[in-house]
Design a protein around this motif. Structure first.
Motif: not given
Length: 870
Positions: A545-549
């Motif tokens: 969920e935290l991973a950035q696009d």
């Protein structure tokens, strides 16, 4: 005074200082040897005649003895004395190598003693007395040798002793002391499965040839090794572990069968099951089996029932050759392997009944514990629902992590942290690790931080509570560690290697190791085995969920690049003669592994196998086809036929989009092979025909397809296989591919041998041999010798056949191919038997049985030959 030293091992000689008198095969020398062998004892004239001249001495034998004694007294004055009616050597026995040998053995200096006995006792004297003395001394020598082996085993020289003991066991197949020593050496070398198989070989041989059972000592050794070899697969016991007294008591009291522990994510199901399993391990002396089924991990990470069954069969030392290809057959074999064994099986993180049913043994002595978030209901299972930790247990768990003194100093803060972690063990572990890394902070301050987070308001929502705790711990990470944690949520498989984690983040391996250490201290990742990292699936979901696009696609591309390009390196080392595919340059930051041996390459491929299978559908076309290429041979040889087929189907679909004719053709060949292994011959033929058409205008490619078609032909279609191979040979000759020509000639030699056309087999094998020698190709030469042996045996030239099979067996041994080495020894036995050399045939067949047993292959056919020769 110069000391004279005497030898009776080999020829008789006397050495005084730098001068040596070698008596050679002379009668005086034989006479001196007789007296030296019994130094200090009187030997009568009649005995001297018998010992030196045999049972039928010539006329005037005593006069001849007197003449020789005179010569000896002249050569060695003062050595031989007359005593009554006989003669005696007056010399210190320790100056004679035979007597020194015995002294050294008695005083425990067997290594020195064995160096003296370098040759046969009294080797130049061939009389009944001398032969008997040699036979008697052979027993002394063997006892000394075995005593020395015992000393070396006690000193830990297990690995070095294995070759020597294998040879000795082949010479003395019914000697139980030798068998025990070989078993000890194998076990001490980490080859317990081989040790147990050797015991079975010896037990069968004793029963067949002597009608006897193994001795008490050998049986006790076998029991000890069985216990030592029992699988111990449980992960490390959770520390600390507190509470759950009622649930532990319920697990203790549950009857042997199936227990299902259910509860929400993070509630501690695995910790409870593993803690209890360690506590109860003694109840299951035949081993503990464990698998994390990853039922709630990312898509593709779940372990299939077939893969789990294969893992258990391998842990139980079931030979791979006995494992059926279908899941139903594998499940039945697992039940057979567990029959009458007291084993604990822990199936962790199961998703549904379909995932666990093939693993359930249904045997009265095997106990199964399952953990799941789903209320699974296998037949006759005992359900154990797991709720939140009681408040006191939750406080104790947190205190154990942060220190009891600190907890006692701030009881209100402890209560606050426990409440805000919703009494979930996973949340308490993460929060406790955060507090432990900052011992100078008041616990109340950390509790306030939890309260200040943008938690997901509903206090009854345990997922929200977990995410709040995770967020709190992540804020304490260094920016680089937080970035790596985010990226770990993208892992396609159940775990990741150090080089994979480095590639994922675009770091060097040292930096990645340091950051993973920081994450481990924060209890956000685990390292269940050296160099492999994983985390709870709820943590992984949160990380994703935290991973950035902006970083997702690049990070995943780097990881898949690592898997694909390292996979190619492993594939070319594992199968050296494969055509290396063209590979792109790695993306910046990708770590590409290298391998020095086939064993290292195979270990990497099988360790990464679950991750590669999960990654295949997520790669670019190039990445997917390279991952499929690297898996093809390993999965085929490891009999992972379902995954072999899936990987090659995905690889074929990917490479077709690339427009690379050569890559597509090679993938279709692999697909054809995998379809054949899956019992789908018509589809296999279609794939191979398509590959052949694809290679139109490429004779080498078409030739390779033809050889693969030939290889897949059954024994009743050898003529058809030969025709395909001949066409392949012509095409290889057309394009000048010498390696392909040698392969085709080898195939022709083998096929003609199978058809009984032995002269043609020899002709093709000799042609192949010349080419393999020019290429210095070890396995190719071994196969050529094998085919030559078949041809010469069929033509009745038993001596040439025996020589050929001897050479092929030695080359296959050097190449490390046990099955083919075993086959060469079996045929060597056939050649000796045809020549009437029964004992040599028996030795070769016994070696073949031993090798087939070590390789996990059935040996009944060879045992039948041994039985028929009795």
């Amino acid at each position: 005074m110069i000391t004279v030293r005497f030898t009776v091992f080999g020829g008789v000689s006397a050495r005084a200082g730098d001068r040596t008198t070698d008596f050679g095969p002379t009668r005086p020398g034989a006479l001196l040897g007789v007296l030296l062998a019994d130094a200090g004892q009187v030997v009568s004239a009649e005995e001297l005649v018998e010992r030196v001249l045999g049972d039928a001495p010539p006329p005037r034998a005593r006069a001849m003895i007197q003449t020789w004694l005179t010569r000896l007294r002249q050569t060695l004055p003062g050595l031989i004395e007359r005593d009554g009616g006989g003669y005696v050597v007056r010399v210190d026995p320790l100056e004679i190598d035979l007597h020194l040998f015995r002294h050294l053995v008695r005083t425990g200096r067997t290594a020195e003693a064995l160096e003296l006995a370098h040759d046969e006792l009294l080797s130049t004297l061939d009389t009944p007395w001398a032969r008997q003395r040699r036979a008697d001394f052979a027993g002394e020598l063997l006892a000394a040798r075995l005593g020395h082996v015992d000393a070396r085993l006690a000193g830990g020289e297990h690995t070095a002793l294995v070759p020597e003991l294998r040879a000795l066991a082949a010479e003395r197949p019914l000697d139980e002391r030798v068998a025990a020593q070989l078993i000890e050496a194998l076990h001490g070398s980490g080859r317990t499965a081989e040790a147990l198989r050797h015991f079975e070989v010896v037990r069968a041989r004793l029963a067949e040839e002597l009608g006897a059972e193994p001795s008490r000592h050998l049986t006790a050794l076998h029991r000890r090794l069985q216990a030592a070899s029992a699988p111990r697969q449980l992960p490390a016991a959770p520390k600390p572990f507190t509470g759950r007294a009622l649930e532990l008591a319920e697990l203790d009291q549950a009857p042997t069968g199936v227990v299902v522990i259910t509860g929400t994510g993070g509630v501690g199901k695995t910790s409870l099951a593993v803690h209890w399993a360690h506590r109860a391990a003694e109840r299951f002396p035949d081993g503990q089996l464990y698998v994390n089924l990853h039922g709630f991990g990312p898509s593709g990470a779940a372990v299939s029932p077939g893969d789990a069954v294969l893992r258990f069969l391998a842990a139980l030392d079931v030979p791979r050759a006995q494992v059926p290809h279908d899941l139903a057959g594998q499940s039945a074999l697992l039940r057979d392997a567990l029959a009458d064994k007291r084993v604990l099986m822990l199936l962790d993180n199961a998703t549904d009944t379909d995932q666990i049913e093939p693993l359930l043994p249904r045997t009265p002595s095997t106990h199964v514990v399952i953990t799941s978030r789903t209320a699974l209901k296998p037949a006759h299972a005992h359900a154990l629902p797991l709720g939140l930790l009681p408040p006191d247990d939750a406080r104790e768990l947190l205190a154990a992590r942060i220190g009891h003194d600190r907890a006692r100093a701030e009881p209100d803060a402890v209560d606050t942290v426990v409440r805000r972690c919703a009494r979930l063990p996973l949340a308490l572990a993460v929060a406790g690790a955060r507090a432990a890394t900052q011992p100078e902070f008041p616990l109340a301050a950390l509790a306030d931080e939890l309260a200040d987070l943008d938690a997901f308001a509903d206090d009854d929502d345990v997922t929200a509570d977990l995410r709040s705790v995770f967020s709190h711990s992540c804020k304490a990470l260094s920016p680089a560690a937080l970035r790596l944690f985010r990226l770990l949520g993208l892992m396609p498989g159940p775990d990741i290697g150090l080089a994979g984690a480095a590639s994922l983040a675009g770091l060097d391996v040292g930096e990645a190791r340091a950051l993973l250490g920081e994450l481990a201290r924060a209890n956000l990742v685990d390292e269940p085995e050296p160099g492999r990292f994983t985390c709870h699936d709820l943590l992984r979901d949160y990380a994703a969920e935290l991973a950035q696009d902006g970083e997702r696609d690049e990070a995943l591309h780097r990881l898949l690049d690592h898997l694909a390009l390292t996979g190619v390196e492993a594939g070319v080392v594992y199968t050296p003669n494969r055509h290396r595919p063209t590979t792109p340059d790695p993306a910046p930051g990708v770590v590409v592994g290298r391998f020095g041996t086939q064993e290292e390459a195979l270990a990497w491929l099988m360790t990464e196998h679950p991750t590669l299978m999960a990654a295949l559908p997520r790669g670019t076309p190039v990445q997917t086809w390279l991952m499929g290429w690297c898996l093809a041979d390993a999965l085929d040889r490891q009999a992972r036929y379902r995954d072999l087929l899936t990987s090659q189907q995905l690889a074929a679909a990917a490479v077709e989009r690339l427009g690379d004719t050569d890559a597509f053709g090679r993938t279709l060949i692999n697909l054809g092979r995998s379809l054949s292994r899956a019992g789908r011959p018509d589809e296999s033929a279609t794939a191979l025909r398509r590959a052949f058409e694809l290679y139109g205008g490429d004779p080498a490619g078409q030739a390779e397809v033809l050889l693969n078609i030939a290889m897949l032909c059954p024994d009743d279609r050898i003529g058809e296989a030969l025709e395909h191979t001949r066409r392949g040979l012509a095409l290889f000759e057309e394009c000048g591919d010498e390696h392909g020509q040698a392969n085709a000639l080898t195939g022709l030699a083998w096929g003609h041998g199978k058809l009984g056309e032995y002269a043609q087999a020899v002709e093709y094998a000799e042609r192949a041999m010349r080419m393999w020698r020019a290429m210095d190709h070890l396995v190719g030469q071994a196969e050529a010798w094998d085919n030559l042996g078949t041809g010469h045996l069929g033509l009745g030239d038993h001596a040439k056949a025996a020589e050929a099979f001897t050479r092929s067996s030695e080359m296959f041994r050097r190449a490390g191919d046990l099955p083919l080495e075993a086959g060469a020894h079996e045929q060597l036995g056939d050649a000796h038997a045809a020549a009437g050399a029964a004992e040599q045939a028996r030795q070769a067949w016994q070696k073949a049985v031993e090798l087939r047993t070590r390789a996990g292959l059935p040996a009944d056919r060879v045992r039948a030959k041994l039985e028929a020769e009795r």
